[in-house]
Write an enzyme that holds these catalytic residues in place. Structure first.
Site, PDB file in Angstrom:
ATOM      1  N   ALA A  19     -10.391   1.424  -9.106  1.00 54.98           N
ATOM      2  CA  ALA A  19     -11.798   1.462  -8.699  1.00 54.98           C
ATOM      3  C   ALA A  19     -11.980   1.370  -7.185  1.00 54.98           C
ATOM      4  CB  ALA A  19     -12.560   0.342  -9.402  1.00 54.98           C
ATOM      5  N   LEU A  21     -11.505  -1.152  -5.084  1.00 58.28           N
ATOM      6  CA  LEU A  21     -12.340  -2.334  -4.813  1.00 58.28           C
ATOM      7  C   LEU A  21     -11.860  -3.154  -3.614  1.00 58.28           C
ATOM      8  CD1 LEU A  21     -12.770  -3.620  -8.500  1.00 58.28           C
ATOM      9  CD2 LEU A  21     -14.385  -2.262  -7.153  1.00 58.28           C
ATOM     10  N   GLY A  24      -9.210  -2.652   2.879  1.00 57.30           N
ATOM     11  CA  GLY A  24      -8.090  -3.208   3.649  1.00 57.30           C
ATOM     12  C   GLY A  24      -6.758  -3.069   2.923  1.00 57.30           C
ATOM     13  N   ALA A  27      -3.594   1.360  -0.554  1.00 57.69           N
ATOM     14  CA  ALA A  27      -3.324   2.037  -1.833  1.00 57.69           C
ATOM     15  C   ALA A  27      -4.555   1.979  -2.734  1.00 57.69           C
ATOM     16  CB  ALA A  27      -2.125   1.387  -2.526  1.00 57.69           C
ATOM     17  N   ARG A 137     -12.014 -10.097  -7.379  1.00 55.36           N
ATOM     18  CA  ARG A 137     -10.965 -11.110  -7.439  1.00 55.36           C
ATOM     19  C   ARG A 137     -11.571 -12.522  -7.544  1.00 55.36           C
ATOM     20  NH1 ARG A 137      -5.179  -9.954  -5.911  1.00 55.36           N
ATOM     21  NH2 ARG A 137      -5.266 -11.089  -7.873  1.00 55.36           N
ATOM     22  N   GLU A 173      -5.746 -17.004  -0.886  1.00 60.05           N
ATOM     23  CA  GLU A 173      -5.156 -15.932  -1.696  1.00 60.05           C
ATOM     24  C   GLU A 173      -3.879 -16.387  -2.405  1.00 60.05           C
ATOM     25  OE1 GLU A 173      -6.328 -12.391  -1.816  1.00 60.05           O
ATOM     26  OE2 GLU A 173      -8.207 -13.269  -1.112  1.00 60.05           O
ATOM     27  N   ARG A 211      -7.972 -12.260   4.918  1.00 55.14           N
ATOM     28  CA  ARG A 211      -8.518 -12.921   3.725  1.00 55.14           C
ATOM     29  C   ARG A 211      -8.363 -14.444   3.723  1.00 55.14           C
ATOM     30  NH1 ARG A 211      -6.839  -9.229  -1.505  1.00 55.14           N
ATOM     31  NH2 ARG A 211      -6.970  -7.170  -0.554  1.00 55.14           N
ATOM     32  N   HIS A 247      -1.842  -9.189   2.744  1.00 55.66           N
ATOM     33  CA  HIS A 247      -1.237 -10.484   2.390  1.00 55.66           C
ATOM     34  C   HIS A 247       0.095 -10.598   3.127  1.00 55.66           C
ATOM     35  CE1 HIS A 247      -3.399 -10.302  -1.752  1.00 55.66           C
ATOM     36  NE2 HIS A 247      -4.010 -11.199  -1.013  1.00 55.66           N
ATOM     37  N   ASP A 249       2.865 -11.372   1.871  1.00 51.80           N
ATOM     38  CA  ASP A 249       3.994 -10.857   1.081  1.00 51.80           C
ATOM     39  C   ASP A 249       4.137  -9.335   1.175  1.00 51.80           C
ATOM     40  OD1 ASP A 249       2.062  -9.962  -0.713  1.00 51.80           O
ATOM     41  OD2 ASP A 249       2.691 -11.245  -2.380  1.00 51.80           O
ATOM     42  N   ASN A 360      -2.336   0.435  -6.843  1.00 55.77           N
ATOM     43  CA  ASN A 360      -3.434  -0.473  -6.487  1.00 55.77           C
ATOM     44  C   ASN A 360      -2.987  -1.497  -5.439  1.00 55.77           C
ATOM     45  OD1 ASN A 360      -6.065  -0.189  -7.318  1.00 55.77           O
ATOM     46  ND2 ASN A 360      -5.708  -0.978  -9.378  1.00 55.77           N
ATOM     47  N   CYS A 366       4.142  -9.046  -5.985  1.00 56.10           N
ATOM     48  CA  CYS A 366       2.733  -9.367  -6.297  1.00 56.10           C
ATOM     49  C   CYS A 366       2.570  -9.738  -7.758  1.00 56.10           C
ATOM     50  CB  CYS A 366       1.829  -8.170  -6.044  1.00 56.10           C
ATOM     51  SG  CYS A 366       1.801  -7.606  -4.351  1.00 56.10           S
TER      52      CYS A 366
HETATM   53  O1  SUG Z   1      -6.021  -8.011  -3.969  1.00 57.30           O
HETATM   54  N1  SUG Z   1      -5.503  -4.893  -5.506  1.00 57.30           N
HETATM   55  C1  SUG Z   1      -5.006  -6.215  -5.167  1.00 57.30           C
HETATM   56  C2  SUG Z   1      -3.528  -6.169  -4.894  1.00 57.30           C
HETATM   57  C3  SUG Z   1      -2.945  -7.542  -4.742  1.00 57.30           C
HETATM   58  C4  SUG Z   1      -1.525  -7.538  -4.304  1.00 57.30           C
HETATM   59  N2  SUG Z   1      -1.010  -8.849  -4.281  1.00 57.30           N
HETATM   60  C5  SUG Z   1      -0.140  -9.341  -3.386  1.00 57.30           C
HETATM   61  N3  SUG Z   1       0.100  -8.736  -2.249  1.00 57.30           N
HETATM   62  N4  SUG Z   1       0.371 -10.482  -3.615  1.00 57.30           N
HETATM   63  C6  SUG Z   1      -5.750  -6.800  -3.978  1.00 57.30           C
HETATM   64  O2  SUG Z   1      -6.050  -6.048  -3.042  1.00 57.30           O
HETATM   65  C7  SUG Z   1      -7.162  -3.299  -6.329  1.00 57.30           C
HETATM   66  C8  SUG Z   1      -8.174  -3.188  -7.441  1.00 57.30           C
HETATM   67  C9  SUG Z   1      -8.911  -1.886  -7.449  1.00 57.30           C
HETATM   68  O3  SUG Z   1      -9.122  -1.303  -6.400  1.00 57.30           O
HETATM   69  O4  SUG Z   1      -9.304  -1.435  -8.569  1.00 57.30           O
HETATM   70  C10 SUG Z   1      -6.733  -4.723  -6.053  1.00 57.30           C
HETATM   71  O5  SUG Z   1      -7.448  -5.659  -6.328  1.00 57.30           O
END
Ligand code: SUG
Length: 439
Positions: A19, A21, A24, A27, A137, A173, A211, A247, A249, A360, A366
């Site tokens: 989506a 969402l 930043g 992907a 989130r 986070e 974040r 993040h 990581d 995503n 992750c």
């Molecule tokens: O928070 N993607 C997550 C990916 C989290 C990755 N986690 C770590 N790096 N630990 C985020 O950005 C995408 C959802 C969407 O676009 O539908 C999303 O929430």
């Protein structure tokens, strides 16, 4: 004390979709509106758990969260039956997509966890992350808390804190911005907490949100009763945040005394590493990746640093890398050379297909929450979530029975999806013997 790192991977939920969402997260933005495959995603996640279990790494499972979040949609003024709520919310696809996100799959953002070897009261401390920066989130922490309390129920051994206030001042986070260095998992360690900004003032990225706040990190240090002399608070380099490092990581990873990081990861990376070395008595094994070897842009595209670095039972460490690292020649060359070099404990690199999650912005690291547990603590874990071949077979069957092969953006308006998703979670409650559905 003998202790294990248990990797708890979240099962990818039946509403996994793209989506766009996460501003930043490059992907997530790039794949907005693409067709997802919840079934392929969940099977990829399970295959990763199976291979890690096969390597002798202790593995656990976290359930997906119920989606859509009806309490949120009611809060937004939609009412009536489940079908009626979805029909009304479908007129506002962005809200519906937020309510439907399967983002709890990224377990590294579920919570920050401090092992008992590091805490003043000798218990394992958990703080579910408030994930306050992105709406979808921010809907996760209540269910995360409910699940963690059931999996780690013994209050003599485990402490569950409430998430920090869900406000930008305390953006948190979870473990994605937390690393731990120790000679062995069971020994007292140095915990590093990484923030992107201060609550007020200080350096900020120009384009994308930072974040996590320093204030959130400080609160966690206090709550977890960590020794301030064994804690390092470090700021991410704002310019890498602007290149898609949302993040820590995505730009560094640690295990025991080994630290794989990009030279541009932090504000003044050499000073951070020197301080860490000093705190660890000079025993740090540094794997510093230079710009000339792998650029930040290539690191973000390949998710090199989102590899898991895991200790193997017979000694040595394995890098659990996403398949995408093999497609970039500079990253592949770096990883090919790693096990052969004698300045580090890496003995093998394993590549994993987690493409549905990668699209995503979520790589292997992750998808897992690391929980270091002493033997007696491991024995106190809710046993049905500990991974073995039998659980794998049941979960694989469960995915085949309940998940769709393809999910189009417009499918979120189909009330059947909500019903299917609820049925899947009801069945999972039986398999894992956990309460996941509320209301
Ligand atoms: O928070 N993607 C997550 C990916 C989290 C990755 N986690 C770590 N790096 N630990 C985020 O950005 C995408 C959802 C969407 O676009 O539908 C999303 O929430």
């Amino acid at each position: 004390m003998l202790a294990y790192e248990v990797n708890f991977d979240a099962l990818i939920g039946p509403t996994h979709n793209y989506a766009g969402l996460s501003f930043g997260n490059l992907a997530s933005e790039r794949n907005r509106g693409s067709v997802s495959s919840p079934k392929a995603a969940a099977l990829q996640g399970l295959a990763k758990m199976k291979r890690l279990h096969g390597l002798g790494v202790k593995q656990g499972v976290l359930p997906p969260q119920p989606r859509p979040v009806f309490s949120f949609l009611r809060q937004m003024g939609f009412g009536g039956s489940a079908e009626e709520i979805i029909a009304q919310a479908a007129a506002n696809p962005r809200l519906l997509a937020n309510a439907y996100s399967a983002s709890a799959m990224w377990a590294a953002n579920a919570a920050t966890v401090s092992p008992s070897a590091d805490t003043r009261d000798g218990r394992v401390h958990f703080t579910p992350a408030n994930l306050a920066t992105h709406l979808h989130r921010s809907l996760e922490p209540a269910c995360t808390a409910l699940v963690l309390q059931q999996i780690f129920p013994d209050t003599k051994r485990f402490v569950h804190h409430a998430p920090l206030p869900g406000h930008a001042f305390f953006g948190d986070e979870g473990a994605a911005n937390h690393m731990r260095f120790a000679p062995a998992h069971g020994e007292p360690g140095v915990e590093m907490l990484i923030y992107g900004r201060m609550a007020e003032g200080g350096a900020l990225p120009a384009l994308y949100p930072a974040r996590q706040t320093r204030e959130a990190c400080q609160a966690i240090v206090r709550k977890h009763r960590l020794d301030p002399d064994r804690v390092l608070l470090v700021q991410q380099n704002p310019s890498v945040v602007d290149q898609g490092v949302f993040h820590n990581d995505v730009i560094s990873v640690a295990n025991e005394m080994t630290f794989l990081y990009h030279e541009d990861a932090f504000v003044d990376t050499p000073a951070v590493v020197a301080r860490l070395e000093q705190m660890l008595g000079g025993k740090l094994q540094r794997l510093c990746v230079k710009r000339e070897q792998v650029s930040v842009q290539e690191a973000v595209a390949s998710y090199l640093f989102n590899s898991q670095l895991v200790s193997l039972p017979r000694g040595g460490m394995a890098v659990i890398a996403p398949l995408e690292c093999r497609l970039r020649s500079a990253v592949k060359a770096y990883l090919d050379a790693l096990p052969a070099a004698d300045d580090n404990p890496v003995t093998a690199v394993h590549y994993f297909d987690v493409r549905e999650s990668m699209q995503n912005g979520g790589g292997p690291a992750c998808l897992r929450l690391r929980v270091v547990l002493a033997e007696s603590e491991l024995a106190a874990v809710h046993p049905q979530v500990l991974f073995d071949e039998q659980l794998y077979a049941r979960l694989e069957q469960w995915v085949h029975r309940h998940y769709r092969d393809a999910l189009y953006p417009q499918d979120l308006a189909d009330p059947a999806l909500a019903k299917e998703s609820r049925a899947a979670l009801e069945a999972l409650e039986e398999i894992l013997r956990l309460k996941i559905l509320t209301g």
